[in-house]
Design an enzyme around this catalytic site. Sequence first.
Site, PDB file in Angstrom:
ATOM      1  N   ASN A 192       0.846  -1.191   0.000  1.00  0.00           N
ATOM      2  CA  ASN A 192       0.000   0.000   0.000  1.00  0.00           C
ATOM      3  C   ASN A 192       0.890   1.254   0.000  1.00  0.00           C
ATOM      4  O   ASN A 192       1.581   1.520   0.976  1.00  0.00           O
ATOM      5  CB  ASN A 192      -0.879  -0.058   1.262  1.00  0.00           C
ATOM      6  CG  ASN A 192      -1.802   1.142   1.402  1.00  0.00           C
ATOM      7  OD1 ASN A 192      -1.508   2.231   0.940  1.00  0.00           O
ATOM      8  ND2 ASN A 192      -2.927   0.914   2.056  1.00  0.00           N
TER       9      ASN A 192
ATOM     10  N   GLY B  98       0.337   4.374   0.354  1.00  0.00           N
ATOM     11  CA  GLY B  98       0.061   5.317   1.447  1.00  0.00           C
ATOM     12  C   GLY B  98       0.761   4.894   2.721  1.00  0.00           C
ATOM     13  O   GLY B  98       1.287   5.709   3.472  1.00  0.00           O
TER      14      GLY B  98
ATOM     15  N   GLU C  97      -1.086 -13.465   2.152  1.00  0.00           N
ATOM     16  CA  GLU C  97      -2.397 -13.932   2.631  1.00  0.00           C
ATOM     17  C   GLU C  97      -2.710 -13.268   3.955  1.00  0.00           C
ATOM     18  O   GLU C  97      -1.825 -13.054   4.773  1.00  0.00           O
ATOM     19  CB  GLU C  97      -2.327 -15.439   2.871  1.00  0.00           C
ATOM     20  CG  GLU C  97      -2.829 -16.236   1.723  1.00  0.00           C
ATOM     21  CD  GLU C  97      -3.227 -17.641   2.159  1.00  0.00           C
ATOM     22  OE1 GLU C  97      -3.135 -17.957   3.361  1.00  0.00           O
ATOM     23  OE2 GLU C  97      -3.611 -18.409   1.278  1.00  0.00           O
TER      24      GLU C  97
ATOM     25  N   ASP D  76      -0.594  -4.356  10.256  1.00  0.00           N
ATOM     26  CA  ASP D  76      -1.976  -4.583   9.861  1.00  0.00           C
ATOM     27  C   ASP D  76      -2.802  -3.588  10.648  1.00  0.00           C
ATOM     28  O   ASP D  76      -2.653  -3.453  11.860  1.00  0.00           O
ATOM     29  CB  ASP D  76      -2.441  -6.008  10.156  1.00  0.00           C
ATOM     30  CG  ASP D  76      -3.747  -6.290   9.431  1.00  0.00           C
ATOM     31  OD1 ASP D  76      -3.746  -6.297   8.190  1.00  0.00           O
ATOM     32  OD2 ASP D  76      -4.789  -6.454  10.100  1.00  0.00           O
ATOM     33  N   SER D  77      -3.623  -2.857   9.924  1.00  0.00           N
ATOM     34  CA  SER D  77      -4.311  -1.758  10.584  1.00  0.00           C
ATOM     35  C   SER D  77      -5.728  -1.656  10.073  1.00  0.00           C
ATOM     36  O   SER D  77      -6.090  -2.272   9.070  1.00  0.00           O
ATOM     37  CB  SER D  77      -3.554  -0.459  10.318  1.00  0.00           C
ATOM     38  OG  SER D  77      -3.308  -0.307   8.943  1.00  0.00           O
TER      39      SER D  77
ATOM     40  N   PHE E  18      -4.406   9.067   3.446  1.00  0.00           N
ATOM     41  CA  PHE E  18      -4.951   8.005   2.595  1.00  0.00           C
ATOM     42  C   PHE E  18      -6.099   7.331   3.346  1.00  0.00           C
ATOM     43  O   PHE E  18      -6.392   7.670   4.502  1.00  0.00           O
ATOM     44  CB  PHE E  18      -3.852   6.981   2.236  1.00  0.00           C
ATOM     45  CG  PHE E  18      -3.421   6.107   3.391  1.00  0.00           C
ATOM     46  CD1 PHE E  18      -2.552   6.582   4.351  1.00  0.00           C
ATOM     47  CD2 PHE E  18      -3.907   4.798   3.529  1.00  0.00           C
ATOM     48  CE1 PHE E  18      -2.161   5.784   5.417  1.00  0.00           C
ATOM     49  CE2 PHE E  18      -3.512   3.989   4.588  1.00  0.00           C
ATOM     50  CZ  PHE E  18      -2.640   4.489   5.547  1.00  0.00           C
ATOM     51  N   GLY E  19      -6.723   6.383   2.680  1.00  0.00           N
ATOM     52  CA  GLY E  19      -7.763   5.571   3.328  1.00  0.00           C
ATOM     53  C   GLY E  19      -8.893   6.411   3.921  1.00  0.00           C
ATOM     54  O   GLY E  19      -9.437   7.302   3.264  1.00  0.00           O
TER      55      GLY E  19
ATOM     56  N   HIS F  72      -2.293   5.750  15.346  1.00  0.00           N
ATOM     57  CA  HIS F  72      -2.163   4.349  15.746  1.00  0.00           C
ATOM     58  C   HIS F  72      -0.818   3.774  15.294  1.00  0.00           C
ATOM     59  O   HIS F  72      -0.116   3.123  16.048  1.00  0.00           O
ATOM     60  CB  HIS F  72      -3.336   3.552  15.149  1.00  0.00           C
ATOM     61  CG  HIS F  72      -3.566   3.795  13.673  1.00  0.00           C
ATOM     62  ND1 HIS F  72      -3.576   5.050  13.121  1.00  0.00           N
ATOM     63  CD2 HIS F  72      -3.754   2.941  12.636  1.00  0.00           C
ATOM     64  CE1 HIS F  72      -3.776   4.965  11.811  1.00  0.00           C
ATOM     65  NE2 HIS F  72      -3.887   3.698  11.490  1.00  0.00           N
ATOM     66  N   ARG F  73      -0.443   4.094  14.033  1.00  0.00           N
ATOM     67  CA  ARG F  73       0.825   3.581  13.491  1.00  0.00           C
ATOM     68  C   ARG F  73       1.992   4.227  14.226  1.00  0.00           C
ATOM     69  O   ARG F  73       2.976   3.565  14.567  1.00  0.00           O
ATOM     70  CB  ARG F  73       0.870   3.883  11.980  1.00  0.00           C
ATOM     71  CG  ARG F  73       1.937   3.118  11.220  1.00  0.00           C
ATOM     72  CD  ARG F  73       1.697   3.173   9.717  1.00  0.00           C
ATOM     73  NE  ARG F  73       0.474   2.477   9.358  1.00  0.00           N
ATOM     74  CZ  ARG F  73      -0.676   3.068   9.029  1.00  0.00           C
ATOM     75  NH1 ARG F  73      -0.759   4.378   8.973  1.00  0.00           N
ATOM     76  NH2 ARG F  73      -1.746   2.356   8.750  1.00  0.00           N
TER      77      ARG F  73
HETATM   78  P1  IMP Z   1      -4.198  -3.448   5.716  1.00  0.00           P
HETATM   79  O1  IMP Z   1      -3.488  -3.143   7.015  1.00  0.00           O
HETATM   80  O2  IMP Z   1      -3.275  -3.412   4.548  1.00  0.00           O
HETATM   81  O3  IMP Z   1      -5.054  -4.662   5.798  1.00  0.00           O
HETATM   82  O4  IMP Z   1      -5.175  -2.228   5.410  1.00  0.00           O
HETATM   83  C1  IMP Z   1      -5.716  -1.436   6.395  1.00  0.00           C
HETATM   84  C2  IMP Z   1      -6.742  -0.478   5.806  1.00  0.00           C
HETATM   85  O5  IMP Z   1      -7.213   0.320   6.906  1.00  0.00           O
HETATM   86  C3  IMP Z   1      -6.176   0.516   4.786  1.00  0.00           C
HETATM   87  O6  IMP Z   1      -6.325   0.091   3.472  1.00  0.00           O
HETATM   88  C4  IMP Z   1      -7.024   1.750   5.050  1.00  0.00           C
HETATM   89  O7  IMP Z   1      -8.242   1.655   4.372  1.00  0.00           O
HETATM   90  C5  IMP Z   1      -7.290   1.654   6.537  1.00  0.00           C
HETATM   91  N1  IMP Z   1      -6.248   2.393   7.288  1.00  0.00           N
HETATM   92  C6  IMP Z   1      -5.227   1.893   8.027  1.00  0.00           C
HETATM   93  N2  IMP Z   1      -4.465   2.884   8.534  1.00  0.00           N
HETATM   94  C7  IMP Z   1      -5.015   4.019   8.091  1.00  0.00           C
HETATM   95  C8  IMP Z   1      -4.660   5.392   8.270  1.00  0.00           C
HETATM   96  O8  IMP Z   1      -3.667   5.775   8.913  1.00  0.00           O
HETATM   97  N3  IMP Z   1      -5.487   6.255   7.677  1.00  0.00           N
HETATM   98  C9  IMP Z   1      -6.581   5.907   6.954  1.00  0.00           C
HETATM   99  N4  IMP Z   1      -6.930   4.665   6.725  1.00  0.00           N
HETATM  100  C10 IMP Z   1      -6.155   3.716   7.300  1.00  0.00           C
END
Ligand code: IMP
Length: 191
Positions: free
Chosen positions: A10, A12, A38, A67-68, A146-147, A174-175
């Site tokens: 990703n 972003g 996966e 993972d977030s 993003f997101g 959070h990150r």
């Molecule tokens: P994954 O961790 O790749 O499964 O994706 C986590 C999803 O949560 C991302 O694609 C975003 O849609 C959302 N997400 C996680 N962290 C953030 C953030 O800091 N800002 C906005 N969306 C987030």
Amino acid sequence: MTALVVATGNPGKVKEIEPYLAGLNWELQLKPPELEMEETGTTFRENAAQKATQVAIATEQWAIADDSGLEVMALGGRPGIYSARYAESDQARIAKLLAELGDIADRRAQFVCAIALSRPDGTIALLTEGVCAGEILTAPRGEGGFGYDPIFYVPEQGMTFSEMPLEVKQEISHRGRAFQEILPQIRAIEV
Ligand code: IMP
């Protein structure tokens, strides 16, 4: 320098993760794009560990994965670990979430981020989690990030994640919180 593969595809997230790791004495590498990960866990921690392990084994290097996702209280914690899979694009995910919430008064939500560091043999060396509490607005605000950033409002800052300068989001997100905890532990690892 020992290589450390950043296990995310990703863009972003890569942009946000790299500055945290830049000061470390590791040579950062991006996950090979053809390497699919996966995600079958039921928690952020399980998914972060699974991604780190898969990438470490495939590349035979140390790997770090996060993972977030966004937990909305009035939706029983959804979309949660399904945040990325909730709809097809960031815009569609935001529209779907706002439609689901409608005019519900309880807008409380939190972002959660789990980070896992895997050794080259796939065993997990470190696993941690950070949380940032906020509220879901009724319409997007701001251009950055993003997101779900444009609809995630942090009352202490009086801004959405999208409106915040990146340094502020890096500090309080959070990150950011998960990295602040794990970075000293990564520094303490002798490789
Ligand atoms: P994954 O961790 O790749 O499964 O994706 C986590 C999803 O949560 C991302 O694609 C975003 O849609 C959302 N997400 C996680 N962290 C953030 C953030 O800091 N800002 C906005 N969306 C987030």
